[in-house]
Design a protein around this motif. Sequence first.
Motif, mmCIF file in Angstrom:
data_model
loop_
_atom_site.group_PDB
_atom_site.id
_atom_site.type_symbol
_atom_site.label_atom_id
_atom_site.label_comp_id
_atom_site.label_asym_id
_atom_site.label_seq_id
_atom_site.Cartn_x
_atom_site.Cartn_y
_atom_site.Cartn_z
ATOM 1 N N GLY A 130 0.833 -1.196 0.000
ATOM 2 C CA GLY A 130 0.000 0.000 0.000
ATOM 3 C C GLY A 130 0.866 1.243 0.000
ATOM 4 O O GLY A 130 1.794 1.379 -0.794
ATOM 5 N N MET A 131 0.589 2.153 0.913
ATOM 6 C CA MET A 131 1.421 3.354 1.050
ATOM 7 C C MET A 131 2.701 2.982 1.773
ATOM 8 O O MET A 131 2.671 2.624 2.952
ATOM 9 C CB MET A 131 0.672 4.448 1.816
ATOM 10 N N ASP A 132 3.817 3.052 1.088
ATOM 11 C CA ASP A 132 5.080 2.667 1.722
ATOM 12 C C ASP A 132 5.666 3.828 2.517
ATOM 13 O O ASP A 132 5.085 4.916 2.593
ATOM 14 C CB ASP A 132 6.077 2.135 0.690
ATOM 15 N N GLY A 133 6.823 3.567 3.131
ATOM 16 C CA GLY A 133 7.435 4.557 3.986
ATOM 17 C C GLY A 133 7.815 5.842 3.284
ATOM 18 O O GLY A 133 7.707 6.930 3.847
ATOM 19 N N TYR A 134 8.259 5.746 2.036
ATOM 20 C CA TYR A 134 8.633 6.936 1.277
ATOM 21 C C TYR A 134 7.439 7.854 1.086
ATOM 22 O O TYR A 134 7.509 9.070 1.323
ATOM 23 C CB TYR A 134 9.209 6.543 -0.079
ATOM 24 N N ALA A 135 6.317 7.268 0.647
ATOM 25 C CA ALA A 135 5.117 8.069 0.416
ATOM 26 C C ALA A 135 4.622 8.689 1.719
ATOM 27 O O ALA A 135 4.200 9.854 1.749
ATOM 28 C CB ALA A 135 4.028 7.200 -0.208
ATOM 29 N N LEU A 136 4.672 7.919 2.795
ATOM 30 C CA LEU A 136 4.241 8.424 4.096
ATOM 31 C C LEU A 136 5.106 9.598 4.541
ATOM 32 O O LEU A 136 4.592 10.650 4.947
ATOM 33 C CB LEU A 136 4.300 7.309 5.132
ATOM 34 N N VAL A 137 6.409 9.423 4.463
ATOM 35 C CA VAL A 137 7.326 10.472 4.921
ATOM 36 C C VAL A 137 7.172 11.736 4.080
ATOM 37 O O VAL A 137 7.145 12.860 4.612
ATOM 38 C CB VAL A 137 8.781 9.965 4.884
ATOM 39 N N LYS A 138 7.035 11.587 2.782
ATOM 40 C CA LYS A 138 6.871 12.765 1.919
ATOM 41 C C LYS A 138 5.569 13.490 2.218
ATOM 42 O O LYS A 138 5.496 14.722 2.166
ATOM 43 C CB LYS A 138 6.932 12.339 0.453
ATOM 44 N N THR A 139 4.516 12.740 2.547
ATOM 45 C CA THR A 139 3.248 13.355 2.927
ATOM 46 C C THR A 139 3.404 14.167 4.197
ATOM 47 O O THR A 139 2.902 15.292 4.319
ATOM 48 C CB THR A 139 2.165 12.275 3.133
ATOM 49 N N ILE A 140 4.116 13.619 5.165
ATOM 50 C CA ILE A 140 4.333 14.307 6.437
ATOM 51 C C ILE A 140 5.193 15.558 6.245
ATOM 52 O O ILE A 140 4.893 16.627 6.770
ATOM 53 C CB ILE A 140 4.996 13.351 7.451
ATOM 54 N N LEU A 141 6.258 15.429 5.464
ATOM 55 C CA LEU A 141 7.155 16.563 5.246
ATOM 56 C C LEU A 141 6.464 17.708 4.511
ATOM 57 O O LEU A 141 6.861 18.872 4.639
ATOM 58 C CB LEU A 141 8.390 16.113 4.463
ATOM 59 N N ALA A 142 5.421 17.383 3.736
ATOM 60 C CA ALA A 142 4.709 18.406 2.967
ATOM 61 C C ALA A 142 3.655 19.138 3.791
ATOM 62 O O ALA A 142 3.076 20.125 3.329
ATOM 63 C CB ALA A 142 4.050 17.761 1.743
ATOM 64 N N ASP A 143 3.390 18.665 5.000
ATOM 65 C CA ASP A 143 2.356 19.261 5.847
ATOM 66 C C ASP A 143 2.997 20.190 6.873
ATOM 67 O O ASP A 143 3.690 19.730 7.778
ATOM 68 C CB ASP A 143 1.578 18.155 6.560
ATOM 69 N N PRO A 144 2.761 21.509 6.779
ATOM 70 C CA PRO A 144 3.377 22.459 7.718
ATOM 71 C C PRO A 144 3.021 22.177 9.180
ATOM 72 O O PRO A 144 3.810 22.478 10.075
ATOM 73 C CB PRO A 144 2.805 23.817 7.275
ATOM 74 N N GLU A 145 1.853 21.615 9.431
ATOM 75 C CA GLU A 145 1.439 21.340 10.809
ATOM 76 C C GLU A 145 2.246 20.201 11.441
ATOM 77 O O GLU A 145 2.202 20.007 12.654
ATOM 78 C CB GLU A 145 -0.056 21.008 10.856
ATOM 79 N N LEU A 146 2.951 19.444 10.605
ATOM 80 C CA LEU A 146 3.758 18.329 11.107
ATOM 81 C C LEU A 146 5.248 18.644 11.058
ATOM 82 O O LEU A 146 6.083 17.755 11.177
ATOM 83 C CB LEU A 146 3.468 17.063 10.297
#
Length: 200
Positions: A130-146
């Motif tokens: 499914g959503m692997d670690g790369y996709a997860l980390v990039k999603t988090i890094l793109a969110d200013p609240e995180l």
Amino acid sequence: MKRIDAQPDEVCTTQRAAEMLNISVTSVQQLVEKGVIEAWKTKGGHRRIPVAAVLAYRAAQTHIEAAPPSERPSVLVVEDNAMQRLAYQRQFEAWQLPVELCFCENGYQALLQIARRKPDILLADIMMDGMDGYALVKTILADPELASTQVAMLSSVSQAELEARGGIPKGVVFFTKPVNFDELRGYIKACCAQSQRWNR
């Protein structure tokens, strides 16, 4: 190790700092590299640490340990292998770190958990269905609240595979599997201290 005290106006080596804090030299190095404990290098390349910085860190750790569970730093581990999750759980229990530990099996579960409570520290495997670690980390890094979340990726993928995926994202720490748990413990302790400093 026996805890050793010293005068605040002194400087010390990483070895002496480790003895004062009752942790490993590797853990002290992790704290210094993350800027949690102030230090500098001599012309010969040896670290020198103000004792006052060591004492300040020790006081901050005492504050974290005294905090109720709801105020302790939260660690989210995203790992699809059940045996690996168990290994992490046992290590954290052995370390007796004052953190709230949560596990997810994939990136989708992790995002749902993050929506409920933002983690202070995220440890993510790379290769997952499914959503692997790369996709997860990039999603988090793109969110200013995180932005304040400390992110580490843990994987046995080769350097070539990492480069093919775009390399390790800026600001993300990478641990090669099998994980050196002493280094991971140092990283977690450094992140906890940094989180405590931000939340003051």
